[in-house]
Design an enzyme around this catalytic site. Structure first.
Site, PDB file in Angstrom:
ATOM      1  N   GLU A  22       0.994  -1.431   0.097  1.00  0.00           N
ATOM      2  CA  GLU A  22       0.073   0.034  -0.213  1.00  0.00           C
ATOM      3  C   GLU A  22       0.762   1.212  -0.187  1.00  0.00           C
ATOM      4  O   GLU A  22       1.807   1.574   0.853  1.00  0.00           O
ATOM      5  CB  GLU A  22      -0.834   0.179   1.479  1.00  0.00           C
ATOM      6  CG  GLU A  22      -1.491   1.519   1.768  1.00  0.00           C
ATOM      7  CD  GLU A  22      -2.101   2.066   0.057  1.00  0.00           C
ATOM      8  OE1 GLU A  22      -3.202   1.440  -0.140  1.00  0.00           O
ATOM      9  OE2 GLU A  22      -2.420   3.062  -0.030  1.00  0.00           O
ATOM     10  N   LYS A  23       0.563   1.907  -1.059  1.00  0.00           N
ATOM     11  CA  LYS A  23       1.565   3.373  -1.126  1.00  0.00           C
ATOM     12  C   LYS A  23       1.454   4.783   0.091  1.00  0.00           C
ATOM     13  O   LYS A  23       2.683   5.112   0.112  1.00  0.00           O
ATOM     14  CB  LYS A  23       1.413   3.644  -2.442  1.00  0.00           C
ATOM     15  CG  LYS A  23      -0.247   4.086  -2.959  1.00  0.00           C
ATOM     16  CD  LYS A  23      -0.470   4.900  -4.014  1.00  0.00           C
ATOM     17  CE  LYS A  23      -1.718   5.165  -4.726  1.00  0.00           C
ATOM     18  NZ  LYS A  23      -1.937   4.097  -5.030  1.00  0.00           N
ATOM     19  N   HIS A  24       0.335   4.432   0.750  1.00  0.00           N
ATOM     20  CA  HIS A  24       0.643   5.376   1.449  1.00  0.00           C
ATOM     21  C   HIS A  24       0.793   5.632   3.066  1.00  0.00           C
ATOM     22  O   HIS A  24       0.668   6.066   3.231  1.00  0.00           O
ATOM     23  CB  HIS A  24      -1.894   5.560   1.542  1.00  0.00           C
ATOM     24  CG  HIS A  24      -2.267   6.265   0.543  1.00  0.00           C
ATOM     25  ND1 HIS A  24      -2.925   5.768  -0.562  1.00  0.00           N
ATOM     26  CD2 HIS A  24      -2.104   7.527  -0.222  1.00  0.00           C
ATOM     27  CE1 HIS A  24      -2.607   6.096  -1.158  1.00  0.00           C
ATOM     28  NE2 HIS A  24      -2.988   7.441  -1.185  1.00  0.00           N
ATOM     29  N   HIS A  52       4.227   6.908  -4.145  1.00  0.00           N
ATOM     30  CA  HIS A  52       3.102   7.405  -5.086  1.00  0.00           C
ATOM     31  C   HIS A  52       2.980   7.974  -5.388  1.00  0.00           C
ATOM     32  O   HIS A  52       4.072   9.026  -5.803  1.00  0.00           O
ATOM     33  CB  HIS A  52       2.596   7.747  -3.295  1.00  0.00           C
ATOM     34  CG  HIS A  52       0.889   8.318  -2.940  1.00  0.00           C
ATOM     35  ND1 HIS A  52       0.538   9.789  -3.513  1.00  0.00           N
ATOM     36  CD2 HIS A  52       0.097   8.311  -2.556  1.00  0.00           C
ATOM     37  CE1 HIS A  52      -0.182  10.239  -2.648  1.00  0.00           C
ATOM     38  NE2 HIS A  52      -0.816   9.244  -2.753  1.00  0.00           N
ATOM     39  N   HIS A  58      -2.754  15.170  -6.395  1.00  0.00           N
ATOM     40  CA  HIS A  58      -2.414  13.965  -5.938  1.00  0.00           C
ATOM     41  C   HIS A  58      -1.454  14.083  -5.204  1.00  0.00           C
ATOM     42  O   HIS A  58      -0.065  13.964  -6.098  1.00  0.00           O
ATOM     43  CB  HIS A  58      -3.724  12.998  -6.780  1.00  0.00           C
ATOM     44  CG  HIS A  58      -2.967  11.575  -5.875  1.00  0.00           C
ATOM     45  ND1 HIS A  58      -3.057  10.443  -6.290  1.00  0.00           N
ATOM     46  CD2 HIS A  58      -3.021  11.423  -4.322  1.00  0.00           C
ATOM     47  CE1 HIS A  58      -3.360   9.587  -5.205  1.00  0.00           C
ATOM     48  NE2 HIS A  58      -2.968   9.969  -4.463  1.00  0.00           N
ATOM     49  N   CYS A 122      -2.695  11.798   2.097  1.00  0.00           N
ATOM     50  CA  CYS A 122      -2.899  12.044   1.064  1.00  0.00           C
ATOM     51  C   CYS A 122      -4.573  12.896   0.603  1.00  0.00           C
ATOM     52  O   CYS A 122      -4.828  13.547   1.422  1.00  0.00           O
ATOM     53  CB  CYS A 122      -3.648  10.925   0.617  1.00  0.00           C
ATOM     54  SG  CYS A 122      -3.546  10.553  -1.421  1.00  0.00           S
ATOM     55  N   HIS A 125      -6.879  10.945  -0.674  1.00  0.00           N
ATOM     56  CA  HIS A 125      -6.998   9.820   0.102  1.00  0.00           C
ATOM     57  C   HIS A 125      -6.643   9.641   1.901  1.00  0.00           C
ATOM     58  O   HIS A 125      -6.887   8.156   2.689  1.00  0.00           O
ATOM     59  CB  HIS A 125      -5.979   8.143  -0.602  1.00  0.00           C
ATOM     60  CG  HIS A 125      -5.755   7.932  -2.678  1.00  0.00           C
ATOM     61  ND1 HIS A 125      -5.388   8.576  -3.006  1.00  0.00           N
ATOM     62  CD2 HIS A 125      -7.459   7.425  -2.463  1.00  0.00           C
ATOM     63  CE1 HIS A 125      -5.866   8.220  -3.892  1.00  0.00           C
ATOM     64  NE2 HIS A 125      -7.048   7.610  -3.772  1.00  0.00           N
TER      65      HIS A 125
HETATM   66 FE    FE Z   1      -3.494   9.111  -2.680  1.00  0.00          FE
END
Ligand code: FE
Length: 137
Positions: A22-24, A52, A58, A122, A125
């Site tokens: 998961e990139k976050h 990310h 974004h 984010c 997100h």
């Molecule tokens: Fe994001």
């Protein structure tokens, strides 16, 4: 009532996951054992395994770090780090020359073992968190 019982519901909006998928998720690099009162070097990155985006639309807005010493009723804020350039310019979105990268390095000292909590936001997100236990050597 939310799962932790705080009554605010915010904790249910703080997402956690495996940073390798998961990139976050903030990836926290620091020693697991430290000497009391000696500087602890911490590096926080995001997207170490899955990158990310960093665009006007974004991006990661900020990272905040807290430390909760064992046996202490409270937590303490160590720092807040804002990333404020994401390609914005008068020419339009993603036309500017500057992008801040979502990584940060800082240090702190502690006389107690505890847990380092790192939060990241984010812009689309939401909130993400990870933590790392730090023991005394
Ligand atoms: Fe994001």
């Amino acid at each position: 009532m939310d799962s932790c019982g705080c009554g605010l519901g915010l904790c249910e909006k703080i997402q956690k996951a495996d940073w390798q998928k998961e990139k976050h998720v903030p990836v926290v690099d620091c020693p697991e054992k430290v000497k009391p009162g000696e500087p602890v070097q911490v590096k926080v990155t995001l997207g170490k395994a899955v990158s990310h985006p960093n665009t006007t639309e974004h991006h990661i807005r900020w990272v905040k770090a807290f430390f909760s010493p064992e046996g202490d009723r409270f937590t303490y804020e160590l720092g807040r780090f804002e990333f404020n350039a994401h390609g914005e310019s008068a020419e339009g979105a993603n036309k500017g020359p500057l992008y801040t990268s979502h990584e940060v390095a800082f240090s702190f000292r502690t006389s107690k073992a505890g847990t380092l909590h790192v939060l990241a936001l984010c812009n689309i997100h939401g909130l993400w968190a990870s933590e790392k236990k730090i023991a005394l050597a």
